[in-house]
Design an enzyme around this catalytic site. Structure first.
Site, mmCIF file in Angstrom:
data_model
loop_
_atom_site.group_PDB
_atom_site.id
_atom_site.type_symbol
_atom_site.label_atom_id
_atom_site.label_comp_id
_atom_site.label_asym_id
_atom_site.label_seq_id
_atom_site.Cartn_x
_atom_site.Cartn_y
_atom_site.Cartn_z
ATOM 1 N N ASP A 156 5.893 40.587 67.043
ATOM 2 C CA ASP A 156 5.196 41.871 66.964
ATOM 3 C C ASP A 156 3.796 41.537 66.480
ATOM 4 O OD1 ASP A 156 4.056 44.287 66.254
ATOM 5 O OD2 ASP A 156 5.906 45.146 65.477
ATOM 6 N N HIS A 157 2.811 41.574 67.392
ATOM 7 C CA HIS A 157 1.490 41.053 67.031
ATOM 8 C C HIS A 157 0.837 41.837 65.896
ATOM 9 C CE1 HIS A 157 0.226 44.188 69.939
ATOM 10 N NE2 HIS A 157 -0.875 44.239 69.218
ATOM 11 N N HIS A 194 5.621 48.642 66.179
ATOM 12 C CA HIS A 194 4.438 48.487 65.330
ATOM 13 C C HIS A 194 4.428 49.453 64.145
ATOM 14 C CE1 HIS A 194 3.295 46.028 68.585
ATOM 15 N NE2 HIS A 194 2.720 46.938 69.330
#
Length: 495
Positions: free
Chosen positions: A181-182, A244
């Site tokens: 999950d950037h 996110h």
């Protein structure tokens, strides 16, 4: 492995010809190599369907770095020469046999010791197939470690996520799976723990006795562009909230871990997800708002609404905006609403967290006819990185009135500091075996359970979706969500 050591490994990128590899993975790996964070005992094998040569891939890598990275490109040729290409049919057993031969040769040439990262930068429907072949054809049977990195989406709902997880777990252990999950790699997201747990100013106040509400906004100026087909099967809830935004909620709401280890931090995050108050179908409208962007004006140019976008059904009910109120039923947060919102074609590209503190129980200045503003802690995630503390001070002059004071710290304001790209940090963490900033299956499971209840209620809702003008901060219904609690969205586009 210690953070200061140089990991050595072969990185196998499935989807090496795609956009993610060119825009994020190659530049991030080059930064790590250029800074000396990766040992020279490494190689990258690009996997794709196209019949490329090694030199074709190296040219793509070279162009990618020149396009994405400004400044000096020292050691670029040395870096590119350690890239290799293999055309592969992901459903062909013979292809994996050939890939194993190549990896064994590179392992011997660069003295890597059998360490391998398999990065899935491609369509998720092939994840299970690839993982199965990697196991059956013995590509994971090495003297070193093997790790599987998976890009989102990890499933479309809980059922599909469980199916995918079962397939992958037949080939890899949970501690070998890195669900990326950037957002968790972003500098200021990682700074949340430091702000909370390293400052006596904040942690004693980080509870329902002192915090009125928490607001998380992730807004984009762009529309769906050429991703209408993908977005029709996703929507803002699955694309942004399930991963996110819920991840940021867990970091903000978790209790202090016993130690700063992967297991302890994950344990506290999972407790938050378990404490989320379930949304029953008849209550979804009270807690969540969805909408689509309509036409509007950006920089003097008229832009079309979502229903006019390419590959979008004219009667689509896919949401491009979501706002929600989350309640966490535990001792620390009982009664404190966590508000989230995310959307496309909004007034600003910004991700910010606003912590609104409660007013003084006996405010002398309010009683004196003045109206001091709320104390706020604003954490700026992107595009600017830093934090602001909004306090009250005395106005200059002879009056005793108060004035808002903004104490601002900017990460970009530090001379010589260039904060690392999120993928750069996460790739390095994967190679050193630090899974703290990756999602555990229990987190994925709990987040999908929460999101599915909302999705199912929306699927049965026959009402038309509210619309918001492109260039606004969302529909009126999102404002009403807070107004009925006595709050309002803070104007993050101006902060």
């Amino acid at each position: 492995m210690h953070k200061n050591e140089q990991p050595k490994s072969i990185i196998v990128i499935f989807g090496a010809t795609g956009d993610l590899a060119k825009r994020k993975l190659y530049p991030s790996l080059f930064h790590l190599f250029q800074k000396g964070h990766i040992s020279e005992q490494f190689a990258v094998v690009g996997i794709g369907r196209r019949e490329w040569s090694d030199e074709t891939l190296r040219t793509q890598v070279r162009d990618s770095i020149k396009n994405e990275i400004e400044g000096e490109h020292t050691k670029l040729e040395e870096f590119c020469n350690q890239f290799y290409y293999k055309a592969l049919n992901v459903t062909s057993k013979q292809s994996y046999t050939e890939l194993k031969t190549l990896l064994d040769q590179l392992d011997s040439r660069y003295h890597i010791g059998g360490n391998r990262v398999f990065y899935m930068a491609m369509a998720p429907e092939f994840f299970g197939t690839i993982a199965s072949y990697l196991k059956s054809e013995q590509l994971t049977d090495t003297e070193g470690w093997t790790r599987l990195v998976i890009e989102k989406p990890f499933g479309h709902d809980l059922e599909s996520a469980e199916t995918l997880n079962t397939e992958i777990r037949e080939a890899f252990r949970e501690d070998e799976i890195y669900r990326i999950d950037h957002y968790l790699g972003k500098e200021m997201v990682q700074n949340i723990q430091v702000i909370r747990f390293a400052n006596a100013v904040f942690e004693p106040l980080w509870n329902n006795q002192h915090i009125a509400n928490v607001q998380i906004t992730s807004s984009e100026r762009l529309g769906v562009e050429d991703r209408g087909g993908y977005y029709e099967n996703s929507g803002a809830l699955r694309d942004m909230v399930q991963n996110h935004l819920l991840q940021m909620v867990t970091l903000l709401a978790m209790d202090p871990p016993l130690r700063l280890t992967t297991e302890e931090i994950r344990s506290e995050k999972i407790k938050v997800l378990r404490a989320l108050r379930p949304i029953v179908e008849q209550k979804v409208k009270d807690s969540f708002v969805r909408a689509q962007y309509g036409q509007g004006v950006y920089d003097g140019e008229k832009v079309q609404g979502y229903l006019k976008e390419k590959n979008v059904a004219p009667d689509s009910k896919t949401e491009t905006f979501v706002a929600g109120k989350l309640l966490i039923d535990n001792y620390r947060w009982a009664g404190v609403p966590f508000y989230i919102r995310t959307g496309k074609r909004m007034a600003a590209k910004s991700t910010k967290i606003v912590i609104e503190f409660k007013p003084q129980p006996h405010n002398l200045y309010l009683n004196n006819g003045d109206d001091p503003g709320a104390n706020l802690l604003v954490i700026h995630i992107q595009p600017d990185e830093g934090m602001s503390l909004m306090l009250n001070g005395k106005k200059i002059g002879t009056t005793g009135d108060t004035s808002s004071v903004n104490l601002h710290y900017s990460q970009h304001g530090i001379d010589g500091i260039n904060t690392p790209e999120a993928y750069e940090r996460l790739l390095f963490d994967c190679m050193i075996g630090d899974a703290t900033n990756f999602a555990h299956w229990d987190e994925v499971n709990l987040s999908w359970t929460y999101i599915d209840a909302i999705s199912e209620a929306w699927e049965g809702d026959k009402d038309s979706l509210p619309s918001y003008s492109s260039g606004s901060m969302g529909p009126k219904e999102a404002e009403d969500l807070l107004l009925k609690d006595g709050f309002h969205w803070w104007p993050i586009e101006k902060m």
